[in-house]
Design an enzyme around this catalytic site. Sequence first.
Site, short mmCIF file in Angstrom:
data_model
loop_
_atom_site.label_atom_id
_atom_site.label_comp_id
_atom_site.label_asym_id
_atom_site.label_seq_id
_atom_site.Cartn_x
_atom_site.Cartn_y
_atom_site.Cartn_z
N GLY A 1 0.34 0.56 -25.62
CA GLY A 1 -1.00 0.94 -26.06
C GLY A 1 -1.62 2.11 -25.33
O GLY A 1 -2.04 3.08 -25.95
N LEU A 2 -1.66 2.02 -24.01
CA LEU A 2 -2.35 3.07 -23.25
C LEU A 2 -1.69 4.42 -23.48
O LEU A 2 -2.35 5.42 -23.71
CB LEU A 2 -2.32 2.71 -21.75
CG LEU A 2 -2.94 3.77 -20.85
CD1 LEU A 2 -4.40 3.98 -21.17
CD2 LEU A 2 -2.76 3.39 -19.38
N ASP B 1 -3.98 -7.13 -25.70
CA ASP B 1 -2.95 -6.12 -25.52
C ASP B 1 -2.23 -5.83 -26.82
O ASP B 1 -1.68 -4.76 -27.02
CB ASP B 1 -1.96 -6.62 -24.46
CG ASP B 1 -0.96 -5.56 -24.08
OD1 ASP B 1 -1.41 -4.46 -23.71
OD2 ASP B 1 0.26 -5.81 -24.17
#
Lengths: 533, 430
Positions: free
Chosen positions: A420-421, A285
Amino acid sequence: MQLTVWTYEGPPHIGAMRVATAMRGLHYVLHAPQGDTYADLLFTMIERRDARPPVTYTTFQARDLGSDTAAIFKDAVAAAYERFKPEAMIVGASCTAELIQDDPGGLAKALALPIPVIPLDLPAYQKKENWGASETFYRLVRALSGPPPAAGTARASADGRRPLCNILGPTALGFRHRDDLIEIRSLLDRLGIDVNVVAPMGASPSDLGRLGAADFNVVLYPEVARVAAQYLQKTFGQPMVETVPIGVAATIRFVEEIAALTGIDPSPVLAGAPSRLPWYSRSVDSTYLTGKRVFIFGDATHAVAMARVAATELGFRVVGLGTYAREFAREVRAEAEVHGIEATITDDYLDVEAAIQAAQPEMVLGTQMERHIAKRLGLPCAVISAPIHVQDFPARHSPQMGFEGANVLFDTLVHPLMMGLEEHLLGMFREDPEFHDGAAPSHHTRHGGPSPAPVPEAAQAALAQPAPPPSQPTAKDTVVVSLWDAAAEKELKKIPFFVRGKARANTERFAREQALPLITVETLYDAKAHFGR
Amino acid sequence: MNAHAPVPSLDAACTDTGVTIRQERGQRAVFCGLTGIVWLHRKIQDAFFLVVGSRTCAHLIQSAAGVMIFAEPRFATAIMDERDLAGITDMNDELDRVVRRLIERRPDIRLLFLVGSCPSEVIKLDLTRAAQRLSRRVSPDVRVLSYSGSGIETTFTQGEDACLAALVPEMPRAEADAAPALLVVGALADVVEDQFSRLFSELGIAPVAFLPARKADELPAVGPSTRYLLAQPFLTDTARALEERGAGRIAAPFPLGSEGTTAWLRAAADAFGVAPERFEAATAPGRARAATALAPYRQRLADKRVFFFPDSQLEIPLARFLSREMGTQLVEVGTPYLHRGHLADEIAMLPAGTQVVEGQSLDDQMDRCRAARPDLTVCGLGLANPLEAEGLATKWSIELLFTPIQGYDQAGDLAELFARPLVRRTRLEV
């Protein structure tokens, strides 16, 4: 004269107040004009202390200047002694009293009080808060730590007892000093080391008289305690540990250093997983954190420590590092060299702002003041150093130091960034009305949000804040910017916002180096290939 | 420029109405006048306040305000350093350089105040002349004025007084034979100013202007035809400056609470010859709304014993409101200064036996407060948390300058400010 929008440090007498307020049984009589009592609210409001600082101000006024301000000062000292019956007193002047030259030290001495009265000479027009704290602490230690052992006396060996140390440096109004101390005490205890005196925080003048009994000194905050520790080293032969245990690696070094000094085996303390930071940072992550460009500014201790943590424990790239503490410029310069950059050593807020703009970071780690800059530039920001405001004296346990401190740091340094996404999706789909460049990360309160509904002109005028000062591009920049062709400019907008500034700067630099008259879409991608990321 | 004459006597004096006024000297826990910048820089939208002082001044103003304000503020400090004091550099050249850098950075500024501080006053740096010199250099884009906000001369709100007094000579001249005009003096929240504008218009009083104006170049005219009405009790020097320009004061209590607002408006109405019926008609809705808004708090505040530490000079009008409209008892009413003329109407309305203390001896006053154990203590931020920790409920007084409290429609809010700490105490179970 210096134009000061924000000041990183208060005047030196604030440093003296931080030491006096941290201690018990010490009173400070400050020769100062009416109004300087504002300093009380730093302690009662920002730090939320439940008692007035142990400070008596003379609060002279204009009408007193014609008469005897020295008498006012003497009366204040006598009254403070009668009322508070302290074990010791410090006396000094604020900036205005320095100008009228009443000699607080001499006046207090003339009263012949039955307690130690330590005069402070804090040049308010040269020095600042941290210097004032350091000088005050040094003067106190010097005056109260007692005579040095007779020459040739060997230090008492620790036969049978656990090693004993002093912890030096934590003060009132220090950034996370309260919790750092808890963390370090616990670490030392697990190592099998006892604490003799913690000072100034919680110490009384008589506690300072016992400093010499320790085997060594731990200097948590060199800004405050280095000078005093050097004095103790010279006078009592006490070695000092000055590794600042902020971050996992630094904490391990700190433990090992103390272990070596005391002959203790550090492995039980270091065994297992004392901090979650290493695993959190290794988990996939966190991959998107790699190479994030950070600008770091603060006091020297925190700035240097944070640069190490950012680069080696979170995988960021340090693109700017600086401090307002000129006394520690050497250390910060050396650390900046490690990161291949030049340190920003300044106490001028406008210079820091310019340095941040030039470095084009994706995140700023700084003080309360850098939050202002970051907000103006639309950058994520976390606070890592004083000066700070009330929200950085939290109720919860929030150390910076030790293994738990590293956990806190991981959370603090990652939180302001877009997750992140979201970052990926923003890069792929640019026309979403809700999640777009201008919007804050979706886990934060929205600042920008989608373009607001049109506001009627009258209301707009009523709401209008002064236009934020334009970022004053230099003439040179303006020329370069005008060389972008429309298609390239449009293409630039497709680059995620947090690296767009850097991409723009790199492309312009590439165009300059190649002497290109016009930046096209091709130039943009040529530059990208040239510089990589 | 704001120095007050030495206090003639420290003896207690008793007024005709049985209010005791005592003076006290000693340690004073109050702000200096620089703090006024915190609200003035928002009120005058195109003004900038440059303090000429030390790092302490810069630290004060950012501690008092900066940390609450995230937008780029319109104030800064020109910090004097040892080179200035030693005469290595010419202070006036240095000041010019700093002002130039500032104006480059903030081209939107129209009015620049050079604000004097304790250090600049002690070394007698002549900011009045510096302002004139700079004004010539940067006019017509920017006007440069000066005043002192130093602690040795001014206490907290007196900084606003000094600032407004500096504006008075800049006001255009009203012709001697002009129609009588009303000038309302004192920085008020925009919403309050607008409400008062509407009320005066319903009363048929016109023209009405406010000092300070929201924009630097919209200063109202002043002259012998001007009647001014103080909206704040701390405007000694401003009043004097206005009178020097021929304006006449309308004596009135201050517009705090329903009764105060009515008396304040009535004083203006009487001065402008408004018919009693029209006054009744114009003020009745406001009075009715204030009565509704105040009722729930009266129950909460009635018979509570209140102690005021000196802070802003608002203490006496506030004490009058709390005692007469909310039914509180006044233990002690501290005030940093007492302008006996401007506050005559207020003092006359205080209940007999009220103890007013002008000035301060901090530790003695805290002893009196502890001994009295009031139900509510109005005090500054340096004392509030320490007194709370001793079990005394406090209302921090600075909020009374940062909140719209004047007029009918804020009467309820004003009462709520005092009731809130008491309500909070009953709510918290831990």
